[in-house]
Design a protein around this motif. Structure first.
Motif, PDB file in Angstrom:
ATOM      1  N   PHE A 177      -4.002  -3.729   3.318  1.00 55.69           N
ATOM      2  CA  PHE A 177      -3.939  -4.083   1.976  1.00 55.69           C
ATOM      3  C   PHE A 177      -2.619  -3.718   1.358  1.00 55.69           C
ATOM      4  O   PHE A 177      -2.172  -4.330   0.332  1.00 55.69           O
ATOM      5  CB  PHE A 177      -4.981  -3.118   1.478  1.00 55.69           C
ATOM      6  N   MET A 192       0.881  17.419  -4.894  1.00 54.55           N
ATOM      7  CA  MET A 192       0.465  17.092  -6.113  1.00 54.55           C
ATOM      8  C   MET A 192       0.221  18.225  -6.886  1.00 54.55           C
ATOM      9  O   MET A 192      -0.772  18.198  -8.040  1.00 54.55           O
ATOM     10  CB  MET A 192      -0.758  15.859  -6.063  1.00 54.55           C
ATOM     11  N   MET A 219       3.885   5.321  -4.175  1.00 52.55           N
ATOM     12  CA  MET A 219       4.202   6.295  -5.256  1.00 52.55           C
ATOM     13  C   MET A 219       5.944   6.356  -5.452  1.00 52.55           C
ATOM     14  O   MET A 219       6.216   7.015  -6.521  1.00 52.55           O
ATOM     15  CB  MET A 219       3.739   7.576  -4.552  1.00 52.55           C
ATOM     16  N   THR A 253      -5.230  -0.314  -7.781  1.00 52.87           N
ATOM     17  CA  THR A 253      -5.758   0.298  -6.309  1.00 52.87           C
ATOM     18  C   THR A 253      -4.474   0.563  -5.216  1.00 52.87           C
ATOM     19  O   THR A 253      -4.460   1.702  -4.659  1.00 52.87           O
ATOM     20  CB  THR A 253      -6.617  -0.774  -5.606  1.00 52.87           C
ATOM     21  N   THR A 254      -3.525  -0.211  -5.260  1.00 52.61           N
ATOM     22  CA  THR A 254      -2.347  -0.199  -4.744  1.00 52.61           C
ATOM     23  C   THR A 254      -1.810   1.215  -4.882  1.00 52.61           C
ATOM     24  O   THR A 254      -1.097   1.870  -4.283  1.00 52.61           O
ATOM     25  CB  THR A 254      -1.356  -1.373  -4.764  1.00 52.61           C
ATOM     26  N   THR A 293      -3.945   4.405  -4.268  1.00 53.90           N
ATOM     27  CA  THR A 293      -4.423   4.929  -2.761  1.00 53.90           C
ATOM     28  C   THR A 293      -3.625   6.037  -2.228  1.00 53.90           C
ATOM     29  O   THR A 293      -4.081   6.861  -1.682  1.00 53.90           O
ATOM     30  CB  THR A 293      -4.435   3.921  -1.609  1.00 53.90           C
ATOM     31  N   PHE A 344      -2.302   8.684  -3.449  1.00 54.93           N
ATOM     32  CA  PHE A 344      -3.031  10.111  -3.745  1.00 54.93           C
ATOM     33  C   PHE A 344      -4.219  10.313  -3.036  1.00 54.93           C
ATOM     34  O   PHE A 344      -4.379  11.385  -2.620  1.00 54.93           O
ATOM     35  CB  PHE A 344      -3.378  10.078  -5.319  1.00 54.93           C
ATOM     36  N   PHE A 377      -7.547  12.206  -8.741  1.00 51.73           N
ATOM     37  CA  PHE A 377      -6.014  11.573  -9.152  1.00 51.73           C
ATOM     38  C   PHE A 377      -5.765  10.128  -9.239  1.00 51.73           C
ATOM     39  O   PHE A 377      -5.202   9.690  -9.946  1.00 51.73           O
ATOM     40  CB  PHE A 377      -5.162  12.562  -8.044  1.00 51.73           C
ATOM     41  N   THR A 409      -4.220   8.138 -12.293  1.00 50.16           N
ATOM     42  CA  THR A 409      -3.003   7.232 -12.032  1.00 50.16           C
ATOM     43  C   THR A 409      -3.391   5.788 -12.540  1.00 50.16           C
ATOM     44  O   THR A 409      -2.817   5.330 -13.329  1.00 50.16           O
ATOM     45  CB  THR A 409      -2.707   6.803 -10.457  1.00 50.16           C
ATOM     46  N   ASP A 416      -3.723   6.245 -16.751  1.00 46.76           N
ATOM     47  CA  ASP A 416      -2.394   6.571 -17.319  1.00 46.76           C
ATOM     48  C   ASP A 416      -1.630   5.343 -16.939  1.00 46.76           C
ATOM     49  O   ASP A 416      -0.408   5.269 -17.772  1.00 46.76           O
ATOM     50  CB  ASP A 416      -1.834   7.845 -16.672  1.00 46.76           C
ATOM     51  N   VAL A 448       0.884   2.064 -17.235  1.00 44.83           N
ATOM     52  CA  VAL A 448       1.360   1.519 -18.371  1.00 44.83           C
ATOM     53  C   VAL A 448       2.080   0.152 -17.700  1.00 44.83           C
ATOM     54  O   VAL A 448       1.963  -0.937 -18.323  1.00 44.83           O
ATOM     55  CB  VAL A 448       1.856   2.124 -19.513  1.00 44.83           C
ATOM     56  N   SER A 463      -6.791  14.396 -18.946  1.00 40.13           N
ATOM     57  CA  SER A 463      -6.179  14.910 -17.501  1.00 40.13           C
ATOM     58  C   SER A 463      -6.581  16.504 -17.347  1.00 40.13           C
ATOM     59  O   SER A 463      -6.748  17.155 -16.385  1.00 40.13           O
ATOM     60  CB  SER A 463      -4.664  15.065 -17.985  1.00 40.13           C
TER      61      SER A 463
END
Lengths: 416, 276
Positions: free
Chosen positions: A42, A415, B116, B148-149, B152, B154, B203, B207, B210, B212, B253
């Motif tokens: 993916f 995190m 990330m 989704t990419t 993931t 997190f 999380f 992600t 939020d 944008v 949040s």
């Protein structure tokens, strides 16, 4: 299961034991890999491939090759010294006529215009006039239609179009371009903007990282040395902003820093300033908002390293006669360096790619590389330039990410 | 620089200076977020204190007008879909990665975490070019896949962290007692990693909710998300409804973080009981 395999194999011969063990291990590896495979695929398809494709289009541009096939073919015989011969001009005329008929002149003109500013419209007008010209000889006719075709640099450009690969976009990104004879020369000053952009990006990133370190280090020290009850409470004040949307926080800064915003009101009420200061849409606002967003990224790694430092070292140094500052500087501080390096590196990497905050809080002179990537994608529609700038930014980010991974280990990314 | 009975006056001075400095920094972190919340209840469209009166009109606009309602709906739809997808993919991957026999662990982990680290604008532009080729621009599917990419990593991090202390002899014991792998997963592994999964998926949700930059590039007005509407609003003319939106995102949040923290404490407590 490995143990069972060992015991049963011991009764037979040693050869089959090793093979059985290897087979079991291979099966285990395979099973583990199958679980990870869907996500790996993916990420490869939806993330790595698109990014690879973008990097590729930074050096790949076959506009001239596909839209002017005859000209580029005819130019393979050109020695590059004087103007090409009639054959090349005839091919050019043929290509332009066809482009005019297929309405692709605009694409060619745009491509030519990238490298020869202002030549784009001349290409279009030549093509329009050519569509009425029925027969050659074309060399004189074309130069008659537009003196552009009597210039050496346009032919050099078309000659470079013989290859689908071009370094033009990358050269432009560092303020170089091709000269009239395809040699690499510095861009004229009015087009040399990107070195400034990269330096500005570096400057803002270094400044923000330094600010987060200066502000974050003392707070991390406080949090690491306070009793857990109090430090957990204060930790909330660090972690909660960390997880609040960067957009919401940027919005807050835009509102607070306005000319008649809260910050100006407070400063004026305190008589720090007599009239509203310009705080937003400039460098002040950008650095203030970026530091606010990045502070937890620097602080948290430093904090987690400080947590592991035993207070006994400093006590030992003090009991051996070191003054408080000497003990702190020579004994405590060096032990925090892994955390400092990790936090600063992470912050710096993230700062390099900032888009949102400078776009909303910064002025025209505070925009970083990301802004230009967006600009070339959305407004100029020059995807080659967007890709080239993006490729440089990404390469820098990934190199630093690699160093970070070697230094800290990506597993350590937390995190909050 | 701790304060002691025998500390010299200079040390005491430094001690209080340090405290003061930390107070200012913490204020810098938290005050801007708190300061705008009351402004979203202002009865007039100004952004200063003292406020002339209280009203809910900006929240009415936020929750009741089509422009914002549609954006909220889109954001929730996209975030929920992206969360489900990324939780499934990320949990599976974390299970594989945590096995002691997994080959090239660091490299694969580096690859999976990279969304990330790569700057948002690079992802956005790359996905934009890619979607332009395959015709996924301006579609819900495209937006969900892209989010989704981004989400993931997190899930992978959160579930891997839960699995770090995982006792693999438990699964072996279950298998040894005759449980098929599926039963082992649902009866033994899942209950133990559930807190990590929930934390990771929360999380992931944040992600996507939020996000944008990617939404700006690959979505049309039809798929406009909440942050996207806020972004264009700030660019044109900032109005109190945007502050109301920012307040909603902030509260959201905080709630998510509180849930994650409660889960963490609960799982720590459960593990503590198991240890004794």
């Amino acid at each position: 299961m490995a143990i069972i395999a060992v015991q049963s194999a011991r009764s037979s011969n040693g050869m089959s034991l090793r093979m059985k063990l290897q087979r079991v291990e291979r099966r285990h590896k395979f099973k583990a890999f199958v679980l990870v495979l869907p996500l790996v695929l993916f990420v490869l398809i939806t993330f790595v491939f698109p990014i690879g494709r973008m990097m590729f289009s930074a050096i790949h541009d076959d506009t001239l090759l596909t839209l002017m096939p005859r000209t580029t073919a005819a130019l393979s015989a050109w020695d590059g010294k004087d103007l090409p011969d009639e054959r090349a001009y005839a091919a050019l005329a043929e290509d332009l006529k066809q482009a005019w008929a297929h309405k692709t002149t605009g694409v060619i003109a745009k491509r030519v215009n990238y490298e020869l500013a202002g030549a784009g419209s001349q290409v279009t007008s030549s093509a329009r006039k050519l569509s009425t010209l029925s027969a050659g000889p074309y060399k004189a006719a074309l130069i008659e239609i537009n003196p552009l075709w009597g210039q050496h640099d346009v032919w050099s450009l078309l000659n470079r179009g013989r290859s689908a690969y071009t370094a033009y976009y990358l050269l432009r990104s560092v303020d170089y371009q091709y000269g009239p004879d395809s040699q690499i020369v510095a861009s004229p000053p009015q087009y040399s903007v990107f070195r400034d952009v990269f330096l500005r990006t570096l400057g803002i990133s270094i400044g923000v990282t330094a600010a987060t370190l200066l502000l974050g280090f003392p707070v991390a020290y406080l949090l690491a040395t306070l009793p857990p009850q109090t430090s957990n409470l204060l930790m909330i004040m660090v972690v909660v902003p960390f997880w609040i949307s960067a957009l919401a926080r940027t919005t807050a800064w835009v509102v607070l820093l306005q000319e008649h915003g809260v910050v100006n009101d407070v400063l004026m009420a305190l008589h720090v300033i007599s009239q509203p200061a310009e705080l937003v849409y400039n460098r002040v606002g950008t650095v203030l908002a970026m530091t606010h967003i990045q502070l937890p990224f620097t602080l948290l790694p430093i904090y987690s390293v400080m947590k592991t430092i035993s207070p006994n070292y400093v006590r030992a140094a003090r009991s051996l006669g070191a003054g408080p500052f000497y003990a702190f500087w020579k004994v405590y501080f060096p032990q925090t360096l892994p955390g400092v390096a990790a936090g600063c590196l992470l912050s710096f990497i993230l700062c390099l790619g900032y888009y949102l905050t400078p776009a909303l809080v910064g002025g025209a002179n505070d925009q970083m590389v990301s802004y230009f990537v967006a600009h070339y994608t959305n407004e100029d529609l020059n995807w080659g330039m967007a890709s080239a700038l993006g490729a440089i930014l990404l390469t820098a980010t990934l190199l630093l990410y690699y160093i970070y991974n070697r230094l800290v280990g990506v597993d350590q990314l937390k995190m909050g | 620089m701790a304060r002691h009975m025998y500390a010299s006056p200079v040390e005491k001075g430094w001690y209080y200076l340090h405290r003061l400095f930390c107070g200012v920094v913490l204020l810098y972190l938290i005050a801007p977020i708190l300061a705008i919340i009351p402004l979203s209840f202002n009865s007039v469209p100004f952004f200063t204190y003292p406020m002339s009166g209280w009203s809910l009109r900006w929240y009415e606009e936020f929750f009741l007008t089509d422009r914002w309602q549609g954006a909220l709906y889109n954001s929730i739809l996209v975030a929920v879909s992206a969360t489900l997808l990324s939780t499934a993919l990320g949990t599976l991957a974390a299970l594989g990665l945590s096995r002691p026999t997994f080959p090239w662990r660091t490299a694969v982990m580096g690859l999976l975490i990279s969304p990330m680290i790569v700057p948002g604008i690079i992802t956005a532009v790359a996905v934009y070019f890619f979607y332009a080729d395959i015709g996924l621009l301006n579609s819900y599917t495209g937006l969900i896949v892209a989010h989704t990419t981004l989400a993931t990593p997190f899930v992978v991090i959160a579930v891997t962290a839960t699995l770090a202390g995982f006792d693999h002899s438990l699964t072996r014991a279950a298998a040894g007692l005759g449980a098929p792998p599926i039963t082992v997963f649902f009866k033994v592994i899942l209950p133990l990693i559930l807190p990590g999964m929930i934390a990771g998926s929360l999380f992931a949700f944040l992600t996507s909710f939020d996000e944008v930059i990617v939404a700006l590039f690959i979505a049309s007005a039809e798929q406009r998300t909440l942050p996207r509407v806020m972004f264009s609003g700030i660019r044109e003319q900032i109005n109190p409804t945007i502050i109301a939106g920012a307040t909603v995102l902030t509260l959201f949040s905080v709630v998510v973080l509180a849930v994650v923290e409660l889960l963490r404490r609960r799982s720590e407590r459960l593990r503590g009981i198991r240890d004794t």
